[in-house]
Design a protein around this motif. Structure first.
Motif, PDB file in Angstrom:
ATOM      1  N   THR A  50      -9.573  11.389  16.514  1.00  0.00           N
ATOM      2  CA  THR A  50      -9.490  11.458  15.165  1.00  0.00           C
ATOM      3  C   THR A  50      -9.176  10.317  14.284  1.00  0.00           C
ATOM      4  O   THR A  50      -9.309  10.593  13.055  1.00  0.00           O
ATOM      5  CB  THR A  50      -8.566  12.778  14.561  1.00  0.00           C
ATOM      6  N   ALA A  51      -8.568   9.301  14.882  1.00  0.00           N
ATOM      7  CA  ALA A  51      -8.227   8.044  14.204  1.00  0.00           C
ATOM      8  C   ALA A  51      -9.569   7.268  14.281  1.00  0.00           C
ATOM      9  O   ALA A  51      -9.947   6.292  15.114  1.00  0.00           O
ATOM     10  CB  ALA A  51      -7.238   7.344  15.051  1.00  0.00           C
ATOM     11  N   ARG A  52     -10.411   7.632  13.215  1.00  0.00           N
ATOM     12  CA  ARG A  52     -11.645   6.721  13.096  1.00  0.00           C
ATOM     13  C   ARG A  52     -12.089   6.355  11.588  1.00  0.00           C
ATOM     14  O   ARG A  52     -11.692   7.269  10.785  1.00  0.00           O
ATOM     15  CB  ARG A  52     -12.707   7.761  13.961  1.00  0.00           C
ATOM     16  N   PRO A  53     -13.249   5.837  11.567  1.00  0.00           N
ATOM     17  CA  PRO A  53     -13.714   5.450  10.192  1.00  0.00           C
ATOM     18  C   PRO A  53     -14.402   6.882   9.833  1.00  0.00           C
ATOM     19  O   PRO A  53     -14.549   7.934  10.461  1.00  0.00           O
ATOM     20  CB  PRO A  53     -14.901   4.521  10.450  1.00  0.00           C
ATOM     21  N   ASP A  54     -14.969   6.685   8.581  1.00  0.00           N
ATOM     22  CA  ASP A  54     -15.651   8.092   7.699  1.00  0.00           C
ATOM     23  C   ASP A  54     -17.063   7.984   8.594  1.00  0.00           C
ATOM     24  O   ASP A  54     -18.003   7.214   8.079  1.00  0.00           O
ATOM     25  CB  ASP A  54     -15.720   7.927   6.387  1.00  0.00           C
ATOM     26  N   PHE A  55     -17.425   8.792   9.577  1.00  0.00           N
ATOM     27  CA  PHE A  55     -18.482   9.062  10.158  1.00  0.00           C
ATOM     28  C   PHE A  55     -19.744   9.182   9.470  1.00  0.00           C
ATOM     29  O   PHE A  55     -20.944   8.731   9.593  1.00  0.00           O
ATOM     30  CB  PHE A  55     -18.579  10.019  11.489  1.00  0.00           C
ATOM     31  N   PRO A  56     -19.661  10.258   8.506  1.00  0.00           N
ATOM     32  CA  PRO A  56     -20.788  10.595   7.422  1.00  0.00           C
ATOM     33  C   PRO A  56     -21.381   9.381   6.838  1.00  0.00           C
ATOM     34  O   PRO A  56     -22.466   9.211   6.604  1.00  0.00           O
ATOM     35  CB  PRO A  56     -20.205  11.758   6.790  1.00  0.00           C
ATOM     36  N   LYS A  57     -20.381   8.415   6.268  1.00  0.00           N
ATOM     37  CA  LYS A  57     -20.496   7.266   5.692  1.00  0.00           C
ATOM     38  C   LYS A  57     -20.836   6.048   6.367  1.00  0.00           C
ATOM     39  O   LYS A  57     -21.959   5.100   6.395  1.00  0.00           O
ATOM     40  CB  LYS A  57     -19.422   6.791   4.925  1.00  0.00           C
ATOM     41  N   HIS A  58     -20.303   6.139   7.631  1.00  0.00           N
ATOM     42  CA  HIS A  58     -20.537   5.049   8.716  1.00  0.00           C
ATOM     43  C   HIS A  58     -20.732   5.515  10.117  1.00  0.00           C
ATOM     44  O   HIS A  58     -19.873   5.882  10.889  1.00  0.00           O
ATOM     45  CB  HIS A  58     -19.212   4.067   8.748  1.00  0.00           C
ATOM     46  N   PHE A  59     -21.848   5.852  10.602  1.00  0.00           N
ATOM     47  CA  PHE A  59     -23.260   5.556  10.072  1.00  0.00           C
ATOM     48  C   PHE A  59     -24.160   6.434  10.296  1.00  0.00           C
ATOM     49  O   PHE A  59     -25.516   6.625  10.565  1.00  0.00           O
ATOM     50  CB  PHE A  59     -23.804   4.311  10.790  1.00  0.00           C
TER      51      PHE A  59
END
Length: 319
Positions: A50-59
């Protein structure tokens, strides 16, 4: 962007490990979505998928299926447990690619810090069927683990250089607090002999000491002011790949510290450790220096050191 997150266990031998899949919206390509697997940081000791970038935005919004995975944490699970877990996740995605609507031949890795180390080690061993006493479940034994490309952010690449000197402590009470690199290797050395062994094991766990003859293309980013993992670690990795005749792009971002790929809310190394979270998005026009290996296909003209550069890299090698 509204997306559905599908959470699945991926390791029969370690059923507590899970992965999250975020697929793009829109018409599904006949061959399935190209895949980017994210590897979180945390010094090999902390955090989860869960420690991750914003997946819907990236990518995901750009047509990539985004996957983040758990991996076993040190020191309870020293190297190469984390590499084994990523290799198993790749096998899982390939075995179940039809149900998951994924393209099994277009898989890239994206890792930060400890996750960058795991991504690099896994990519450099991708041509091996088995590695390092790896126990592969029966259903997965014929499934390959190669990947198409790697975006590696400020990960340790020459771990023996990051180990502290042996201090000669005689009792557990005398032992100093262990470093992440020591814990990755099972804990602090307790004798000169075990320290010598640890140095050798650190080299075996380092990307710069792996055979790079079959390495996929790499994009490597590092901040010039990183005090946790010196930028020389990424320079060494880039040099190793270039000397092997492989495609590598090194981007050194002026003044950036550690953790700039994390979104603001991720406490990578714990709640009281301040990192450069979110800085890549806040300061997309920061000066940077680049080095590229010969015959590199990745064109950097008119690109800033930001998420758009990372997107262009994945688009080149996964689309």
């Amino acid at each position: 962007m509204n997306v559905k997150i599908e959470t699945l266990p991926f390791s029969p031998r370690h059923p507590h490990l899970k992965l999250d899949v975020v697929r793009p919206q829109g018409p599904e390509p006949p061959q399935g979505w190209p895949v980017i697997i994210w590897l979180h940081g945390g010094g090999w000791r902390l955090q989860s998928r869960t420690a991750r970038p914003d997946f819907p935005k990236h990518f995901a919004a750009e047509g990539f299926a985004m996957v983040s995975i758990d991996y076993r944490l040190a020191p309870a699970h020293p190297h190469p447990a984390q590499v084994h877990d990523l290799r198993q996740a790749i096998r899982f995605l390939r075995l179940h690619h039809v149900d998951l609507i994924l393209d099994p031949e277009r898989i890239g890795l994206w890792g930060s810090s400890a996750g960058g180390h795991i991504a690099a080690m896994t990519a450099l061993k991708g041509d091996l069927k088995y590695t390092d006493a790896e126990a592969v479940p029966t259903d997965y034994r014929d499934i390959p683990t190669h990947v198409s490309c790697v975006m590696e952010g400020y990960g340790p690449a020459r771990i023996e250089q990051l180990l502290p000197a042996y201090m000669g402590a005689e009792t557990p009470q005398d032992m100093p607090v262990t470093t992440p690199e020591q814990d990755l290797l099972g804990g602090a050395a307790t004798s000169p002999e075990s320290y010598d062994h640890q140095l050798k094991w650190a080299a075996a766990a380092s990307p710069v000491h792996q055979d790079a003859a079959q390495a996929p293309p790499f994009l490597i980013m590092h901040g010039t002011d990183d005090c946790m993992v010196p930028p020389g670690q990424s320079i060494a990795l880039h040099t190793h790949l270039a000397q092997a005749g492989r495609q590598s792009t090194l981007v050194l971002i002026e003044g950036f510290g550690h953790g700039f790929l994390n979104p603001g809310e991720v406490a990578e190394l714990g709640p009281n450790v301040r990192l450069d979270n979110g800085r890549l998005e806040r300061e997309p026009r920061t000066d940077f220096r680049i080095a590229q290996s010969p015959r590199n296909r990745f064109e950097l003209r008119n690109l800033a050191a930001d998420h758009e550069m990372i997107l262009r890299f994945f688009a080149l090698y996964l689309r």
